[in-house]
Design a protein around this motif. Structure first.
Motif, PDB file in Angstrom:
ATOM      1  N   VAL A   1       0.773  -1.240  -0.180  1.00 41.31           N
ATOM      2  CA  VAL A   1      -0.021  -0.015   0.070  1.00 41.31           C
ATOM      3  C   VAL A   1       0.927   1.239   0.050  1.00 41.31           C
ATOM      4  N   LEU A   2       1.791   1.139   0.934  1.00 45.56           N
ATOM      5  CA  LEU A   2       2.768   2.482   0.951  1.00 45.56           C
ATOM      6  C   LEU A   2       3.578   2.690  -0.306  1.00 45.56           C
ATOM      7  N   LEU A   3       3.845   1.525  -0.938  1.00 47.62           N
ATOM      8  CA  LEU A   3       4.695   1.636  -2.193  1.00 47.62           C
ATOM      9  C   LEU A   3       3.880   2.391  -3.466  1.00 47.62           C
ATOM     10  N   TYR A   4       2.621   1.863  -3.331  1.00 46.55           N
ATOM     11  CA  TYR A   4       1.665   2.180  -4.531  1.00 46.55           C
ATOM     12  C   TYR A   4       1.357   3.789  -4.247  1.00 46.55           C
ATOM     13  N   LEU A   5       1.044   4.126  -3.076  1.00 50.51           N
ATOM     14  CA  LEU A   5       0.818   5.566  -2.786  1.00 50.51           C
ATOM     15  C   LEU A   5       2.032   6.355  -3.124  1.00 50.51           C
ATOM     16  N   PHE A   6       3.239   5.956  -2.728  1.00 44.81           N
ATOM     17  CA  PHE A   6       4.317   6.756  -3.016  1.00 44.81           C
ATOM     18  C   PHE A   6       4.478   7.069  -4.463  1.00 44.81           C
ATOM     19  N   ILE A   7       4.609   5.756  -5.156  1.00 46.54           N
ATOM     20  CA  ILE A   7       4.673   5.795  -6.584  1.00 46.54           C
ATOM     21  C   ILE A   7       3.882   6.676  -7.285  1.00 46.54           C
ATOM     22  N   HIS A   8       2.364   6.406  -7.214  1.00 44.86           N
ATOM     23  CA  HIS A   8       1.461   6.916  -7.874  1.00 44.86           C
ATOM     24  C   HIS A   8       0.649   8.249  -7.375  1.00 44.86           C
ATOM     25  N   LYS A   9       0.959   8.461  -6.109  1.00 43.86           N
ATOM     26  CA  LYS A   9       0.249   9.656  -5.641  1.00 43.86           C
ATOM     27  C   LYS A   9       1.124  10.820  -5.166  1.00 43.86           C
ATOM     28  N   THR A  10       2.393  10.793  -5.305  1.00 41.60           N
ATOM     29  CA  THR A  10       3.446  11.801  -4.842  1.00 41.60           C
ATOM     30  C   THR A  10       3.845  12.399  -5.962  1.00 41.60           C
ATOM     31  N   ARG A  11       4.330  13.638  -5.676  1.00 39.78           N
ATOM     32  CA  ARG A  11       5.457  14.042  -6.901  1.00 39.78           C
ATOM     33  C   ARG A  11       6.627  13.338  -7.207  1.00 39.78           C
TER      34      ARG A  11
END
Length: 305
Positions: free
Chosen positions: A168-178
């Motif tokens: 979950v954290l990797l997905y959010l980091f890769i797809h939801k952050t600049r």
């Protein structure tokens, strides 16, 4: 001869499904780091398995060798060891890989394979050639009941939650952050990022550090599940590459899907035909790559660095 009545037992099928999930979450922890390094940076880091092995041996040192088998120190190792492995990985990237980024990928593979041999000998020099064991933390040694089947507590309460949290954290980091969008862009056009004022070298080091941290985390979390021994890097790296290639380079979601397919095929393969259980994943790899050379959820990566 295969006993179909035994195979079709609902509780047995459910147990095998959970066993497959356990296998999948374990391999995903290690494969997610390689997916970042190979999928995002295009670096075929064969030494990823060695960093996983170092994570396991360093946990052994923290929990047993240094302090006389104190199981609760597992939690200290869980926090500390991946950071040590990450620092080692950063050194590899800065001093060894960075000078040959513009060379053919074959040289990167050759370099990282050489590191495998060096790291393997260092393990034997430091920890010896005997198998070692890491105790599970207190309270997680036994089993628990779920849906009328018995499942190991450590895998259900530590391995699976950590793996899902990582996903979950990797997905959010890769797809939801600049920063994540910049990392996804680096595989396409490093020159453009450089023109925008982004330090591409630092970005490469950061991604490599994150990937090696995940290798160390995998080594720590999986160490209590079996023997810790020289050569365990070879046994994991082939399966990790299979999972990453099956899921698709550059896709963290694809890596998770590849790990799940790998785990369930291994689990049900053991149930159906134990002597051929490892064949199923290789057959699937051939079929998938014949249909989609980039993997199930992969994307085409630009060549060069």
């Amino acid at each position: 001869m295969l006993d179909m009545a035994h195979v079709l037992d609902l509780n047995l099928l459910l147990e095998q499904a959970f066993n497959g999930l356990i296998i999948a979450t374990g391999i995903y922890l290690v494969a997610s780091g390689l997916s970042l390094i190979y999928g995002m940076l295009g670096v075929p880091n064969f030494a990823h398995g060695s960093l996983y092995m170092y994570g396991a041996f360093l946990l052994f040192t923290v929990t047993r060798f240094m302090f006389g088998n104190i199981p609760w120190l597992f939690w200290v190792g869980l926090l500390l060891v991946p950071l040590i492995v990450m620092i080692l990985g950063m050194g590899i990237e800065v001093f060894l890989l960075r000078p040959i980024y513009r060379a053919d990928a074959f040289y990167q593979l050759l370099l990282t394979y050489g590191l495998v041999l060096i790291f393997g000998d260092l393990v034997k020099m430091i920890w010896g050639t005997e198998n070692q064991a890491v105790s599970r933390p207190p309270g997680f040694e036994g089993s628990m009941s779920l849906f009328d089947i018995s499942l190991p507590s450590y895998q259900m309460l530590i391995l699976i939650p950590i793996s899902f949290l990582t996903l979950v954290l990797l997905y959010l980091f890769i797809h939801k952050t600049r920063l994540g969008s910049i990392i996804r862009t680096v595989s396409y056009d490093q020159e453009m990022l450089g023109a925008l004022g982004i330090n591409v070298r630092l970005l490469y080091t950061g991604v490599f550090a994150m990937g090696t941290w995940l290798a160390g985390l995998g080594g720590v979390v999986l160490a209590p599940l079996g023997a810790v021994y020289p050569g365990m890097d070879f046994h994991v790296i082939i399966d990790v590459f299979l999972v990453v290639v099956l899921g698709g380079l550059g896709s963290m979601t694809g890596t998770a899907l590849g790990a799940l397919i790998y785990g369930e095929l291994r689990s049900f393969g053991i149930l159906l035909t134990p002597e051929f259980e490892s064949v199923f994943i290789y057959v699937l790899i051939v079929v998938v790559l014949s249909w989609r050379p980039q993997g199930l959820m992969g994307r085409h990566l630009a060549g060069g660095h």
